[in-house]
Design a protein around this motif. Structure first.
Motif, PDB file in Angstrom:
ATOM      1  N   PHE A  17       0.818  -1.210   0.000  1.00 47.92           N
ATOM      2  CA  PHE A  17       0.000   0.000   0.000  1.00 47.92           C
ATOM      3  C   PHE A  17       0.854   1.264   0.000  1.00 47.92           C
ATOM      4  O   PHE A  17       0.425   2.310  -0.495  1.00 47.92           O
ATOM      5  N   ARG A  18       2.072   1.173   0.511  1.00 46.93           N
ATOM      6  CA  ARG A  18       2.953   2.350   0.534  1.00 46.93           C
ATOM      7  C   ARG A  18       3.200   2.889  -0.871  1.00 46.93           C
ATOM      8  O   ARG A  18       3.521   4.075  -1.034  1.00 46.93           O
ATOM      9  N   ASN A  19       3.069   2.026  -1.875  1.00 51.67           N
ATOM     10  CA  ASN A  19       3.283   2.456  -3.259  1.00 51.67           C
ATOM     11  C   ASN A  19       1.982   2.772  -3.987  1.00 51.67           C
ATOM     12  O   ASN A  19       2.010   3.137  -5.173  1.00 51.67           O
ATOM     13  N   PHE A  22      -0.883   4.395  -2.159  1.00 48.37           N
ATOM     14  CA  PHE A  22      -1.698   5.333  -1.398  1.00 48.37           C
ATOM     15  C   PHE A  22      -2.216   6.487  -2.251  1.00 48.37           C
ATOM     16  O   PHE A  22      -3.377   6.897  -2.145  1.00 48.37           O
ATOM     17  N   CYS A  46      -3.153  -4.984   3.816  1.00 54.97           N
ATOM     18  CA  CYS A  46      -2.209  -3.865   3.906  1.00 54.97           C
ATOM     19  C   CYS A  46      -1.036  -4.222   4.826  1.00 54.97           C
ATOM     20  O   CYS A  46      -1.225  -4.804   5.896  1.00 54.97           O
ATOM     21  N   PRO A  70       1.484  -0.106   8.567  1.00 53.03           N
ATOM     22  CA  PRO A  70       1.575   1.290   8.117  1.00 53.03           C
ATOM     23  C   PRO A  70       2.843   1.996   8.571  1.00 53.03           C
ATOM     24  O   PRO A  70       3.158   3.078   8.062  1.00 53.03           O
ATOM     25  N   LYS A  77       5.602   1.172   7.740  1.00 55.46           N
ATOM     26  CA  LYS A  77       6.447   1.149   6.545  1.00 55.46           C
ATOM     27  C   LYS A  77       6.103   2.264   5.565  1.00 55.46           C
ATOM     28  O   LYS A  77       6.847   2.503   4.614  1.00 55.46           O
ATOM     29  N   ILE A  78       4.971   2.922   5.802  1.00 51.00           N
ATOM     30  CA  ILE A  78       4.543   3.987   4.893  1.00 51.00           C
ATOM     31  C   ILE A  78       5.112   5.300   5.406  1.00 51.00           C
ATOM     32  O   ILE A  78       4.535   5.952   6.275  1.00 51.00           O
ATOM     33  N   ARG A  80       6.064   7.917   3.412  1.00 48.86           N
ATOM     34  CA  ARG A  80       5.930   9.010   2.447  1.00 48.86           C
ATOM     35  C   ARG A  80       5.262  10.203   3.119  1.00 48.86           C
ATOM     36  O   ARG A  80       4.220  10.067   3.789  1.00 48.86           O
ATOM     37  N   TYR A  84       1.490  10.735   2.792  1.00 49.74           N
ATOM     38  CA  TYR A  84       0.627   9.886   3.614  1.00 49.74           C
ATOM     39  C   TYR A  84       0.632  10.373   5.062  1.00 49.74           C
ATOM     40  O   TYR A  84      -0.429  10.542   5.674  1.00 49.74           O
TER      41      TYR A  84
END
Length: 220
Positions: free
Chosen positions: A12-14, A16, A32, A35, A37-38, A40, A43
């Motif tokens: 999902f990090r890629n 969003f 998922c 999170p 790892k997200i 960005r 986000y």
């Protein structure tokens, strides 16, 4: 209130930014990764509140987040059935779902254990189920689930809006191997039958990123 549910098919990090364009008040994201790892900035700056559930040993779980208001998780005993996340949001009550393992059989059991708590609650997510597979599930089928939740006044938004019969849906939410010739309806939003709502789905461009289309529910 606009709600989007999407099985993102991992990473999902890629992805969003594609779901963000739908401008929802609440997002329920199945399959998922953690999170954390997200990282960005778009986000991190967008999300006001979130909740995540993942069992030990699983690489993917169920994420719920909002850019507008606080999500308040509620603790129910899940009896080690995956994945069910009850929470409150903007004075409404929700149950986010991503069924694994026994699919509709576990959802039926989980719902029967908590049936009184489901009254006036939105049940939304990837059920991995359709009545066309009832014969595979003995006494805990999707048809049985429909009868169960109807006792507390809940119905499927898509079927109430379109009049399609269960198992004869004209709309697909999932495409096996992302192939247009293999469509199935397995993502649902159940809500109080007296609700005023509109349900739609993301277009086929989302098949670049997942084998599921986003479910988009607007509730007045």
């Amino acid at each position: 209130m606009k709600i989007v549910s999407w099985n993102c098919n991992g990473a999902f990090r890629n992805k969003f930014q594609y779901i963000q364009k739908l401008n929802a008040d609440l997002y329920i994201i199945e399959e998922c990764e953690n999170p954390e790892k997200i990282i960005r900035p778009e986000y991190l700056n967008y999300v006001k509140s979130s909740a995540y559930k993942c069992f030990k040993g699983d690489k993917k779980g169920l994420l719920v987040f909002s850019p507008v208001a606080t999500i308040n998780p509620v603790h129910w005993n899940d009896n080690r059935m995956r994945y069910y996340l009850p929470f409150n949001f903007l004075k409404h009550h929700f149950l986010g779902v991503w069924t694994k393992d026994n699919y509709i059989e576990d959802l039926y059991l989980y719902s029967s254990f908590n049936i009184q708590k489901l009254k006036n609650r939105y049940i939304i997510g990837d059920f991995n189920s359709n009545v066309m597979w009832d014969r595979k599930h003995g006494y805990r089928t999707h048809s049985d689930f429909n009868k169960l939740v109807s006792k507390v006044g809940l119905g499927s938004a898509y079927h109430m809006q379109t009049g399609d019969l269960f198992g004869q849906e004209k709309q697909a939410t999932f495409y096996l191997y992302r192939k247009p010739e293999k469509p199935y309806y397995i993502d649902y939003a159940y809500l109080p039958e007296k609700s005023t709502f509109n349900i739609t789905f993301g277009d086929s461009s989302f098949l670049q990123y997942s084998d599921h289309l986003p479910l988009i529910l607007n509730v007045k």
